[in-house]
Design a protein around this motif. Structure first.
Motif, short mmCIF file in Angstrom:
data_model
loop_
_atom_site.label_atom_id
_atom_site.label_comp_id
_atom_site.label_asym_id
_atom_site.label_seq_id
_atom_site.Cartn_x
_atom_site.Cartn_y
_atom_site.Cartn_z
N ALA A 85 29.78 36.94 29.60
CA ALA A 85 30.76 36.32 30.49
C ALA A 85 30.81 37.07 31.81
N HIS A 86 31.13 36.36 32.88
CA HIS A 86 31.24 36.95 34.21
C HIS A 86 32.65 36.75 34.74
N LEU A 87 33.18 37.78 35.35
CA LEU A 87 34.52 37.72 35.92
C LEU A 87 34.49 36.92 37.22
N ILE A 88 35.31 35.86 37.29
CA ILE A 88 35.42 35.06 38.50
C ILE A 88 36.57 35.54 39.36
N GLY A 89 37.67 35.89 38.76
CA GLY A 89 38.84 36.38 39.49
C GLY A 89 39.93 36.76 38.51
N GLN A 90 40.94 37.46 39.02
CA GLN A 90 42.00 37.92 38.14
C GLN A 90 43.35 37.87 38.84
N ASP A 91 44.38 37.83 38.04
CA ASP A 91 45.75 37.79 38.53
C ASP A 91 46.53 38.92 37.86
#
Length: 353
Positions: free
Chosen positions: A1-7
């Motif tokens: 899996a690849h990180l797209i964005g975070q909150d």
């Protein structure tokens, strides 16, 4: 899996999974339609046992663990370590929440005690779409600092009964200042919602549409008035905030340094003997805490007539209170109970006329 964005404020992230097969995702339900008492199912991987589903109900809504986090659903569907990030679903299999936390009185051996918390799906979906569109979540920004109503604040603003939140400072150049908000205004309605508390107000602000106008009803000197504010992006709004030439409110770090107090959470063995609150471990000489008579070893169990549960909770409320008013601490020392008053930390202009 690849990180797209975070909150970070919601403690969630968007990942892209790459695989040689198709996935059938669950659909989002409308968390605004969730009602207390309805059935809910928590799905996850508790203690690494494998995929597990547990059944319960929605025990309560609009629970807050901190002032910086959105309101949460409380559920008695069993949630344990390994359930975090898993969905809370309704009887149609729609996602109505994301499991994020549990309450456990034993901080050393955390386990489920009938109280779990989940992020409402509408908040999650909003953040998810914003991350896909802009690479980060977008929050509304008004530019106020506020206090919950207590007896002392009510006396100062002449508001003996009713709900709301009290403005104790307005960021110069912010939408709040441009709309005409002032310190000691009591915000009783924001948009189409009655304001229940300081935390509720900030939740409403964060959920506001960036670039849109919102009506704000306030009580000022006992009289009602309505104003309109243009909400901006929180990142851009805070970056653009200018320094108030007439004397700004002290920052959190300045307040902490002026008070000069270090505390820690109680250890498990201390809690088992019935103690609650935070323990003072150091009082810096010459600071406000020292001048007020606080000592190392004091147990602080209340702040402005509200119970203190943890060091984080204590400092969050202390920093908010000390910038605007005298803060009253309930202290236990050698079996006796005392009320200790910390004076308000002065504005910059008051220190340097």
């Amino acid at each position: 899996a690849h990180l797209i964005g975070q909150d970070p404020s919601l403690d969630i992230a968007v990942l892209r999974i790459e695989a040689d097969r198709e996935f059938e995702p669950l659909s989002f339900g409308d968390s605004d339609r969730v009602r207390t008492g309805q059935m809910a199912f928590a799905i996850g991987n508790p203690f690494g046992l494998g995929e597990t589903i547990t059944k319960g109900i929605i025990s309560a809504k609009e629970r807050s663990l901190s002032d910086t986090q959105r309101d949460l659903f409380q559920t008695d569907a069993a949630i344990n370590p390994g359930n975090s990030g898993g969905p809370l679903v309704n009887v149609q299999g729609q996602i109505i929440g994301i499991n994020v936390a549990i309450y456990s009185p034993d901080t050393q051996n955390r386990g489920f005690h009938g109280v779990g918390f989940s992020l409402p799906s509408n908040d999650v979906r909003e953040s998810f779409l914003q991350i896909l569109e802009r690479g980060r979540p977008v929050r509304g920004y008004l530019g106020v600092k506020a206090l919950d109503l207590n007896a002392e604040v009510r006396r100062i603003v002449n508001y003996p009964t009713g709900k709301g939140a009290v403005v104790f400072s307005v960021v110069p150049g912010s939408p709040a200042e441009q709309a005409g908000l002032r310190a000691e205004d009591v915000i009783v309605r924001y948009g189409n919602h009655d304001v229940e508390s300081r935390g509720h107000l900030f939740t409403l602000i964060q959920r506001s549409k960036v670039g849109g106008d919102v009506s704000i009803q306030v009580l000022r000197d006992g009289k009602g008035t309505t104003m309109t504010a243009s909400i901006v992006d929180s990142v851009e709004g805070q970056a653009a905030a200018r320094v108030d030439p007439e004397g700004r409110s002290p920052s959190d770090q300045e307040i902490a340094e002026a008070i000069g107090l270090k505390v820690r959470n109680l250890r498990t063995i201390e809690q088992r003997f019935g103690a609650s609150g935070v323990l003072v471990v150091e009082v810096l000489p010459g600071r406000l805490a020292d001048q007020s008579g606080l000592q190392a070893g004091d147990l602080i169990f209340g702040l402005n007539d509200r119970r203190v549960d943890s060091a984080g909770d204590f400092f969050a409320r202390l920093l908010a209170s000390a910038a605007a008013q005298q803060t009253v601490l309930m202290v236990r020392r050698s079996g006796s109970t005392y009320r200790v008053g910390l004076p308000r930390v002065p504005r910059t202009s008051e220190e340097n006329p």
